[in-house]
Motif scaffolding. Structure first.
Motif, mmCIF file in Angstrom:
data_model
loop_
_atom_site.group_PDB
_atom_site.id
_atom_site.type_symbol
_atom_site.label_atom_id
_atom_site.label_comp_id
_atom_site.label_asym_id
_atom_site.label_seq_id
_atom_site.Cartn_x
_atom_site.Cartn_y
_atom_site.Cartn_z
ATOM 1 N N HIS A 29 0.817 -1.226 0.000
ATOM 2 C CA HIS A 29 0.000 0.000 0.000
ATOM 3 C C HIS A 29 0.847 1.272 0.000
ATOM 4 C CE1 HIS A 29 0.704 -0.937 4.238
ATOM 5 N NE2 HIS A 29 0.544 0.324 4.502
ATOM 6 N N GLY A 35 1.304 6.293 -6.331
ATOM 7 C CA GLY A 35 0.313 6.409 -7.397
ATOM 8 C C GLY A 35 -0.990 5.663 -7.156
ATOM 9 N N LEU A 36 -1.154 5.005 -6.009
ATOM 10 C CA LEU A 36 -2.399 4.276 -5.752
ATOM 11 C C LEU A 36 -3.492 5.246 -5.302
ATOM 12 C CD1 LEU A 36 -1.147 1.126 -3.754
ATOM 13 C CD2 LEU A 36 -1.671 1.282 -6.190
ATOM 14 N N SER A 37 -4.713 4.999 -5.757
ATOM 15 C CA SER A 37 -5.837 5.819 -5.296
ATOM 16 C C SER A 37 -6.225 5.361 -3.885
ATOM 17 C CB SER A 37 -7.033 5.648 -6.242
ATOM 18 O OG SER A 37 -7.510 4.315 -6.143
ATOM 19 N N LYS A 38 -7.064 6.152 -3.204
ATOM 20 C CA LYS A 38 -7.540 5.807 -1.857
ATOM 21 C C LYS A 38 -8.195 4.434 -1.856
ATOM 22 C CE LYS A 38 -8.793 9.526 1.259
ATOM 23 N NZ LYS A 38 -9.847 10.391 1.741
ATOM 24 N N GLU A 39 -9.026 4.193 -2.885
ATOM 25 C CA GLU A 39 -9.752 2.920 -2.987
ATOM 26 C C GLU A 39 -8.776 1.763 -3.187
ATOM 27 O OE1 GLU A 39 -10.472 5.660 -4.835
ATOM 28 O OE2 GLU A 39 -12.163 6.244 -3.556
ATOM 29 N N GLU A 40 -7.748 2.005 -4.007
ATOM 30 C CA GLU A 40 -6.755 0.945 -4.253
ATOM 31 C C GLU A 40 -5.960 0.629 -2.980
ATOM 32 O OE1 GLU A 40 -5.731 1.495 -9.005
ATOM 33 O OE2 GLU A 40 -4.890 2.916 -7.558
ATOM 34 N N VAL A 41 -5.625 1.674 -2.240
ATOM 35 C CA VAL A 41 -4.883 1.460 -0.985
ATOM 36 C C VAL A 41 -5.708 0.589 -0.048
ATOM 37 C CG1 VAL A 41 -4.045 2.602 1.117
ATOM 38 C CG2 VAL A 41 -3.463 3.545 -1.118
#
Ligand code: SF4
Length: 213
Positions: A77, A81-87
């Motif tokens: 995590h 570059g990860l979005s909030k949802e991806e995290v």
């Protein structure tokens, strides 16, 4: 390193290893972070899904890039570059990974693990879920007992971690804990492993070098 210091560090790490073993953990002592990385590679198998806790120690071993280059699925995590949802998804996936790699905030000379967590994904993944858990700890994580562990985590680990993550919390400015009520408070879960959780497979690698916070 000074030979006498090295001797003392090795004594303390070996004592912790013996105590951890008596508490049903697998535990080993290695001299260097390179040795720790070699040990981890022994447990890497094709097509594994590998979870990675928020840990500087693991990143200092320099194996994550190699794993990614070899095509392993990493649930990390901290990947930029990860979005909030991806995290959120990545944190959840860590709990069902085949192998979970992380560090531990403190190891007592009595063979206990102490962690203080913000979101709880790291602490969760070390109690139930992943096929195997490998925790790496430098000698700087060794403490006498649980009380000293919590004191160290709140007054050394947390301020450094907060500064590193650019978190707006009092300890990041004062260099010590004031048991804050900040909305950004990073100390939200205190977890003590007194013994290996019954359905987990945990290896702790104690390293004779300073690693992480
Ligand atoms: S409780 Fe607040 S001040 Fe204390 S270590 Fe945690 S974040 Fe820092």
């Amino acid at each position: 390193m000074d030979q006498n210091k090295e001797w003392l560090i090795e004594m303390r790490l070996k004592k912790a290893v013996e105590k951890l073993k008596s508490h049903e953990f697998e535990a080993i002592y290695v001299k260097t972070k390179e040795d720790a990385a070699k040990e981890i590679w022994k447990y890497i198998h094709p097509k594994q899904r590998i979870g990675v806790g928020g840990s500087h120690t693991i990143r200092e071993l320099r194996i994550l890039d190699q794993l990614e280059a070899k095509g392993y699925i990493l649930y990390d995590h901290w990947k930029p570059g990860l979005s909030k949802e991806e995290v959120l998804e990545v944190r959840k996936s860590q709990m069902t990974s085949d192998l979970f790699l992380s560090s531990v905030n403190a190891v007592t000379l009595n063979g206990e693990l102490v962690n203080i967590d913000f979101a709880g994904n790291r602490t969760n993944a070390t109690t139930y879920g992943p096929g195997k858990v490998i925790l790496v700890a430098g000698y700087n994580k060794i403490v006498e007992d649980v009380q000293e562990a919590i004191k160290r985590i709140k007054n050394v680990t947390a301020p450094l971690r907060a500064r590193d993550l650019n978190m707006d919390v009092p300890c990041a400015k004062l260099g010590k804990c004031v048991d804050c009520n900040s909305p950004n408070r990073i100390c939200r879960v205190v977890m003590i492993h007194e013994r290996r959780p019954f359905l987990t497979d945990i290896l702790i690698i104690m390293v004779g070098e300073e690693l992480g916070y």
